[in-house]
Write an enzyme that holds these catalytic residues in place. Structure first.
Site: not given
Length: 192
Positions: A47, A39, A17
């Site tokens: 995350w 998000e 990512y």
């Protein structure tokens, strides 16, 4: 050249990512909606948890095609009983609600891309971060965008969620200046 400290966790999904997506200016409406949705899901979680569930989330939410997601039922057992995704009712409802907002904007001739990038006059903000210790949880820009998004009908878009969204979509470049991606992204920006 180094790497942003947060990407050195040893997790392959986090590294990929960081190396391929985070901070890269994004102008694809579907991808912008996907990143906003991720998000929303991330709020209060790590995350890494979201990235671990990203594939399942993409499957559950029609590859984040906001036109399709806009017609989904937030109380659907397919979502609420799907153990492969994050089963938070408020977050699921917010994603579907936000899909309707993005879809309605598109129907009025406003792209999500233009909507988002107009806040920065279509030019990413470079914070020239030297260390991950300097990364803010939010800032004045995110507070202002959060207020605008809420008044335009979006939900679950507080300043912290919005700031992370801005970082992920490249509206804000928060790669550390000694990170190889910082130079790559700045090179991308200088080519335009």
């Amino acid at each position: 050249m180094g790497l942003c400290k947060w990407a050195n966790s040893g997790n392959e999904l986090m590294l990929r990512y960081h190396d391929e997506e985070w901070g890269t200016p994004c102008h694809d409406n579907r991808m912008l909606f996907e990143l906003l949705s991720l998000e929303v899901m991330q709020s209060g979680l790590s995350w890494q948890t979201v990235l671990n569930k990203r594939k399942a989330l993409k499957e559950a939410f029609c590859d984040f095609d906001y036109a399709q997601v806009s017609s989904m039922n937030p109380l659907s057992p397919d979502l609420l009983e799907n153990s492969a995704i994050i089963r938070n009712k408020r977050k699921i409802a917010a994603i579907i609600h936000n899909a309707r907002v993005v879809y309605d904007m598109q129907q009025r001739g406003i792209s999500f891309d233009d909507y988002l990038w107009k806040f920065v006059d279509f030019k990413p903000i470079d914070h020239r971060i030297k260390s991950s210790d300097e990364l803010p949880a939010t800032d004045e820009l995110a507070v202002n965008i959060s207020k605008s998004m809420k008044s335009d009908g979006f939900s679950f878009v507080g300043p912290v969620v919005v700031y992370s969204f801005l970082e992920g979509t490249g509206v804000v470049n928060d790669h550390e200046v000694n990170c190889f991606r910082y130079l790559e992204i700045m090179g991308l920006l200088n080519c335009k």
